[in-house]
Write an enzyme that holds these catalytic residues in place. Structure first.
Site, mmCIF file in Angstrom:
data_model
loop_
_atom_site.group_PDB
_atom_site.id
_atom_site.type_symbol
_atom_site.label_atom_id
_atom_site.label_comp_id
_atom_site.label_asym_id
_atom_site.label_seq_id
_atom_site.Cartn_x
_atom_site.Cartn_y
_atom_site.Cartn_z
ATOM 1 N NE ARG A 103 -4.131 -1.896 1.299
ATOM 2 C CZ ARG A 103 -5.014 -1.812 2.288
ATOM 3 N NH1 ARG A 103 -5.071 -0.732 3.033
ATOM 4 N NH2 ARG A 103 -5.839 -2.801 2.530
ATOM 5 C CG ASP A 134 -14.243 6.806 5.017
ATOM 6 O OD1 ASP A 134 -14.860 5.728 5.049
ATOM 7 O OD2 ASP A 134 -12.991 6.874 5.101
HETATM 8 C C1 LIG Z 1 -14.377 -1.570 5.011
HETATM 9 S S1 LIG Z 1 -14.915 0.091 4.805
HETATM 10 C C2 LIG Z 1 -16.617 -0.044 5.289
HETATM 11 C C3 LIG Z 1 -17.531 0.727 4.367
HETATM 12 C C4 LIG Z 1 -19.020 0.555 4.651
HETATM 13 N N1 LIG Z 1 -19.357 1.008 5.985
HETATM 14 C C5 LIG Z 1 -19.445 -0.878 4.436
HETATM 15 O O1 LIG Z 1 -19.689 -1.581 5.419
HETATM 16 O O2 LIG Z 1 -19.521 -1.312 3.288
HETATM 17 C C6 LIG Z 1 -14.151 0.859 6.228
HETATM 18 C C7 LIG Z 1 -14.032 2.371 6.105
HETATM 19 O O3 LIG Z 1 -13.695 2.901 7.387
HETATM 20 C C8 LIG Z 1 -12.907 4.052 7.186
HETATM 21 N N2 LIG Z 1 -12.223 4.369 8.434
HETATM 22 C C9 LIG Z 1 -11.202 3.720 9.034
HETATM 23 N N3 LIG Z 1 -10.862 4.346 10.169
HETATM 24 C C10 LIG Z 1 -11.685 5.411 10.300
HETATM 25 C C11 LIG Z 1 -11.827 6.431 11.259
HETATM 26 N N4 LIG Z 1 -11.049 6.507 12.342
HETATM 27 N N5 LIG Z 1 -12.779 7.374 11.076
HETATM 28 C C12 LIG Z 1 -13.592 7.331 9.982
HETATM 29 N N6 LIG Z 1 -13.495 6.373 9.041
HETATM 30 C C13 LIG Z 1 -12.563 5.427 9.198
HETATM 31 C C14 LIG Z 1 -11.989 3.669 6.047
HETATM 32 O O4 LIG Z 1 -11.454 4.799 5.394
HETATM 33 C C15 LIG Z 1 -12.918 2.821 5.170
HETATM 34 O O5 LIG Z 1 -13.452 3.594 4.120
#
Ligand SMILES: C[S@@+](CC[C@H](N)C(=O)[O-])C[C@H]1O[C@@H](n2cnc3c(N)ncnc32)[C@H](O)[C@@H]1O
Length: 271
Positions: A32, A136
């Protein structure tokens, strides 16, 4: 990369996002972060770790953190929460004053599929006056969510064809969410580790498939912060591998509904 460099990058990512990187994830850093090394002309991950110690490296620290988020998402992911929402909303609306605009938060929305799925359900229910907010940590995915442009592969994952026809337009080999649906959703950058009071109260919060990346104290802190933004009869949806159990006493599982949680004091509409 040496162990000290790994530990310092992992500590930075954890402090900024809550994401825990264990040593078995070292391969993730290799793959990454390679584009960042190339773009910045940095020779190695060890050199990157050194560079990140400089307080002036804020944009680099942000880029590294964003690169280590996992942004996997799909429309109507796992089905059940969205079926539950479809049943819940009419009940919730019946308990609200006439003209109430339901407020729904897709926290950690990634590229927006979750928020747009909610908007499609509201459209089915003829609830036009609603507020859907997708947030996000990652600037890049928030920009993509706002754009509302999805590949053929993305629309083939979980999106019923009748919704594709109704709510998307073909554009340069991709699919653009129709303007009326885009008007229903607002996207912004927001860190779940931060303070959310300014967002106000929500009837429904989706926070799915993100807590899995955090340690238990961080999960507890985030869940408490979400509970504080939830209406007393509101509902929180978590991912299939996530729970509130042992992490907060402010939320409780809705019996018989996997992944559905309600404020501990009341769960009339949810069950
Ligand atoms: C696997 S995706 C989940 C997307 C959606 N909620 C779903 O279930 O399909 C996880 C997301 O969490 C975000 N993320 C990780 N840490 C975070 C944080 N501290 N605050 C906000 N978003 C965060 C990442 O950028 C990523 O886009």
């Amino acid at each position: 990369m040496n162990a000290e460099s790994f530990a310092s990058i992992a500590a930075l990512v954890r402090a900024r996002s809550g994401i825990v990187l264990t040593p078995d994830k070292e391969y993730m850093l290799d793959t990454r972060l390679a584009p960042i090394l190339k773009q910045e002309g940095i020779a190695s991950l060890d050199a990157l770790a050194l560079r990140l110690r400089d307080v002036r490296a804020e944009p680099l620290a942000r880029a590294v953190t964003e690169a280590l988020t996992t942004n996997e998402s799909s429309f109507f992911r796992d089905g059940k929460p969205f079926d539950h929402l479809r049943r819940l909303l009419p009940k919730l609306m019946a308990m609200r004053p006439a003209g109430h605009r339901p407020r729904i938060w897709s926290a950690a929305c990634s590229t927006g599929q979750e928020a747009y799925s909610v908007a499609m359900i509201l459209t089915d229910l003829a609830i036009r006056q609603a507020e859907i907010i997708g947030t996000d940590l990652s600037r890049e995915v928030v920009a993509r969510a706002r754009e509302g442009l999805f590949t053929q592969f993305e629309v083939q994952r979980g999106l019923p064809v009748q919704y594709l026809v109704k709510h998307f337009r073909q554009e340069s080999g991709k699919w653009r969410v129709a303007q009326d649906l885009r008007n229903m959703v607002r996207f912004e950058e927001r860190n779940l580790l931060g303070e959310h009071r300014a967002l106000g109260r929500f009837d429904v919060i989706f926070c799915r498939n993100v807590l899995i990346y955090f340690d238990p104290p961080t999960k507890g802190k985030v869940l408490n912060a979400l509970a504080a933004q939830l209406a007393p009869d509101g509902v929180l949806y978590l991912g299939g591998a996530e729970t509130v159990l042992g992490l907060t006493d402010r939320l409780t599982a809705v019996p018989g509904e996997r992944g559905v949680y309600a404020p501990a004091i009341q769960r009339a509409a949810a069950s």
